[in-house]
Scaffold this active site. Sequence first.
Site, PDB file in Angstrom:
ATOM      1  CG  HIS A 160      -2.189  -0.880   1.105  1.00  0.00           C
ATOM      2  ND1 HIS A 160      -2.076  -2.202   1.472  1.00  0.00           N
ATOM      3  CD2 HIS A 160      -3.405  -0.917   0.656  1.00  0.00           C
ATOM      4  CE1 HIS A 160      -3.418  -2.613   1.158  1.00  0.00           C
ATOM      5  NE2 HIS A 160      -3.942  -2.002   0.629  1.00  0.00           N
ATOM      6  CE  LYS A 164      -4.050  -0.521   4.752  1.00  0.00           C
ATOM      7  NZ  LYS A 164      -5.414   0.077   4.995  1.00  0.00           N
TER       8      LYS A 164
HETATM    9  N1  NAD Z   1     -12.995  -1.299   2.377  1.00  0.00           N
HETATM   10  C1  NAD Z   1     -12.187  -0.745   1.242  1.00  0.00           C
HETATM   11  O1  NAD Z   1     -12.499  -1.252   0.299  1.00  0.00           O
HETATM   12  C2  NAD Z   1     -11.285   0.186   1.654  1.00  0.00           C
HETATM   13  C3  NAD Z   1     -10.536   0.890   0.263  1.00  0.00           C
HETATM   14  C4  NAD Z   1      -9.762   1.866   0.535  1.00  0.00           C
HETATM   15  C5  NAD Z   1      -9.742   2.200   1.828  1.00  0.00           C
HETATM   16  N2  NAD Z   1     -10.171   1.767   2.870  1.00  0.00           N
HETATM   17  C6  NAD Z   1     -10.138   2.367   4.248  1.00  0.00           C
HETATM   18  O2  NAD Z   1     -10.817   3.554   4.411  1.00  0.00           O
HETATM   19  C7  NAD Z   1     -10.128   4.447   5.360  1.00  0.00           C
HETATM   20  C8  NAD Z   1     -10.001   5.744   4.800  1.00  0.00           C
HETATM   21  O3  NAD Z   1      -8.774   5.772   3.763  1.00  0.00           O
HETATM   22  P1  NAD Z   1      -8.367   6.749   3.022  1.00  0.00           P
HETATM   23  O4  NAD Z   1      -7.109   6.421   2.225  1.00  0.00           O
HETATM   24  O5  NAD Z   1      -9.737   7.591   2.318  1.00  0.00           O
HETATM   25  O6  NAD Z   1      -7.886   7.937   4.326  1.00  0.00           O
HETATM   26  P2  NAD Z   1      -7.987   9.540   4.362  1.00  0.00           P
HETATM   27  O7  NAD Z   1      -7.189   9.701   5.661  1.00  0.00           O
HETATM   28  O8  NAD Z   1      -7.286   9.921   3.063  1.00  0.00           O
HETATM   29  O9  NAD Z   1      -9.317   9.899   4.756  1.00  0.00           O
HETATM   30  C9  NAD Z   1     -10.142   9.797   6.002  1.00  0.00           C
HETATM   31  C10 NAD Z   1     -10.992  11.109   5.984  1.00  0.00           C
HETATM   32  O10 NAD Z   1     -11.729  10.690   7.141  1.00  0.00           O
HETATM   33  C11 NAD Z   1     -11.936  11.927   7.849  1.00  0.00           C
HETATM   34  N3  NAD Z   1     -12.369  11.913   9.243  1.00  0.00           N
HETATM   35  C12 NAD Z   1     -11.741  11.359  10.272  1.00  0.00           C
HETATM   36  N4  NAD Z   1     -12.370  11.371  11.337  1.00  0.00           N
HETATM   37  C13 NAD Z   1     -13.418  12.024  11.116  1.00  0.00           C
HETATM   38  C14 NAD Z   1     -14.574  12.139  12.057  1.00  0.00           C
HETATM   39  N5  NAD Z   1     -14.710  12.162  13.180  1.00  0.00           N
HETATM   40  N6  NAD Z   1     -15.655  12.729  11.280  1.00  0.00           N
HETATM   41  C15 NAD Z   1     -15.551  13.034   9.884  1.00  0.00           C
HETATM   42  N7  NAD Z   1     -14.759  12.826   9.104  1.00  0.00           N
HETATM   43  C16 NAD Z   1     -13.574  12.130   9.763  1.00  0.00           C
HETATM   44  C17 NAD Z   1     -10.600  12.676   7.804  1.00  0.00           C
HETATM   45  O11 NAD Z   1     -10.573  14.135   7.818  1.00  0.00           O
HETATM   46  C18 NAD Z   1     -10.402  12.265   6.139  1.00  0.00           C
HETATM   47  O12 NAD Z   1     -11.108  13.003   5.465  1.00  0.00           O
HETATM   48  C19 NAD Z   1      -8.780   3.701   5.860  1.00  0.00           C
HETATM   49  O13 NAD Z   1      -9.260   2.873   7.075  1.00  0.00           O
HETATM   50  C20 NAD Z   1      -8.533   2.659   4.604  1.00  0.00           C
HETATM   51  O14 NAD Z   1      -7.979   1.423   5.173  1.00  0.00           O
HETATM   52  C21 NAD Z   1     -10.891   0.709   2.727  1.00  0.00           C
HETATM   53  O1  LIG Z   2      -5.762   2.736   1.059  1.00  0.00           O
HETATM   54  C1  LIG Z   2      -6.136   1.961   1.904  1.00  0.00           C
HETATM   55  O2  LIG Z   2      -5.924   2.084   3.108  1.00  0.00           O
HETATM   56  C2  LIG Z   2      -6.751   0.748   1.714  1.00  0.00           C
HETATM   57  N1  LIG Z   2      -7.216  -0.131   2.554  1.00  0.00           N
HETATM   58  C3  LIG Z   2      -8.082  -1.316   2.460  1.00  0.00           C
HETATM   59  C4  LIG Z   2      -7.375  -2.467   3.068  1.00  0.00           C
HETATM   60  O3  LIG Z   2      -6.931  -2.193   4.333  1.00  0.00           O
HETATM   61  O4  LIG Z   2      -7.221  -3.444   2.850  1.00  0.00           O
HETATM   62  C5  LIG Z   2      -8.390  -1.559   0.926  1.00  0.00           C
HETATM   63  C6  LIG Z   2      -7.091  -1.079   0.049  1.00  0.00           C
HETATM   64  C7  LIG Z   2      -6.850   0.125   0.212  1.00  0.00           C
END
Ligand code: NAD
Ligand SMILES: O=C(O)C1=N[C@H](C(=O)O)CCC1
Length: 273
Positions: A160, A164
């Site tokens: 990643h 992250k």
């Molecule tokens: N399940 C999936 O398919 C998948 C895919 C990508 C990312 N993710 C996960 O999604 C999450 C976010 O990833 P990202 O890369 O977008 O992170 P990021 O840091 O770019 O974005 C997180 C956002 O959440 C906001 N935030 C935090 N606390 C908050 C609150 N109390 N109220 C409102 N907003 C709040 C932050 O200000 C920020 O804008 C991570 O846990 C990542 O692992 C999951």
């Molecule tokens: O960018 C991230 O953070 C991602 N989080 C998910 C994970 O923890 O597997 C999915 C892939 C991108």
Amino acid sequence: MTDQSLPGIVITGGSGRMGQMLIRTVLDSDAARLAGVVERQGHDWVGRDIGTCLGGAPLGVTVTDDPLEAFAKAQAVIDFTAPAATVEFAALAAQARATHVIGTTGLAPEDLEKIAAAARHATVVRAGNMSLGVNLLVQLTKRVAAALDEDFDIEVIEYHHNRKVDAPSGTALMLGEAAAEGRGVALDDVADRGRDGITGARKRGDIGFAAIRGGGIVGEHDVLFASEAERIVLRHVAEDRSVFARGALKAALWGQGKGPGEYDMLDVLGLKD
Ligand SMILES: NC(=O)c1ccc[n+]([C@@H]2O[C@H](COP(=O)([O-])OP(=O)(O)OC[C@H]3O[C@@H](n4cnc5c(N)ncnc54)[C@H](O)[C@@H]3O)[C@@H](O)[C@H]2O)c1
Ligand SMILES: O=C(O)C1=N[C@H](C(=O)O)CCC1
């Protein structure tokens, strides 16, 4: 003019990497409308129109730091933020009777308990990876692990971007769970999550995890099955974040009319055994 009869979706963490991709995905969809965008208190997007925040024309949706007010006007909340925020949003989405789609990873067991409590009152769809490809890979991993014995060591390697904050990734844990299920063991009993120093030889039957962090890598996962004489590698590469956002929107629409409960993307995609 937005069709007000379409399901209204709130995006939490709207300024984040996933938040921005989710907003664009909802705006591009003809099956849903953007009902709200939530950011954390003190964020400079709060109080501003989301269209202008994204560098375009105003869209008539003001970014708020009041999640309950936003959720009350919506049918679904798509939430890719951080564990503490997601636990808070789970209770509020249940109160508003909105489907809660959770993509946030790094959730601790006590967070999962609180989400399960919220799911007694509302529809929750949660997955560490919302892409079709990874959810297919989960099922493939389970089948391959069931077909091979412990002569094959299983390792999950994830790659990643350098921002992250959690490891192993949510996806890696899904793949590890699938491998353990295929083998008929509990992941907690066999997971080897961090090797450093004189670790001793690899324990037969363990499922190992390795986390690579660098640059802008969106998300890549290998499941390695290695014996003395041959190796199988199952691999998924996310080329961009739209795969996660499209899956999340699909989950939000799928959740409409479903009863309370906790579901995952295998339910949404019809991939459950
Ligand atoms: N399940 C999936 O398919 C998948 C895919 C990508 C990312 N993710 C996960 O999604 C999450 C976010 O990833 P990202 O890369 O977008 O992170 P990021 O840091 O770019 O974005 C997180 C956002 O959440 C906001 N935030 C935090 N606390 C908050 C609150 N109390 N109220 C409102 N907003 C709040 C932050 O200000 C920020 O804008 C991570 O846990 C990542 O692992 C999951
Ligand atoms: O960018 C991230 O953070 C991602 N989080 C998910 C994970 O923890 O597997 C999915 C892939 C991108």
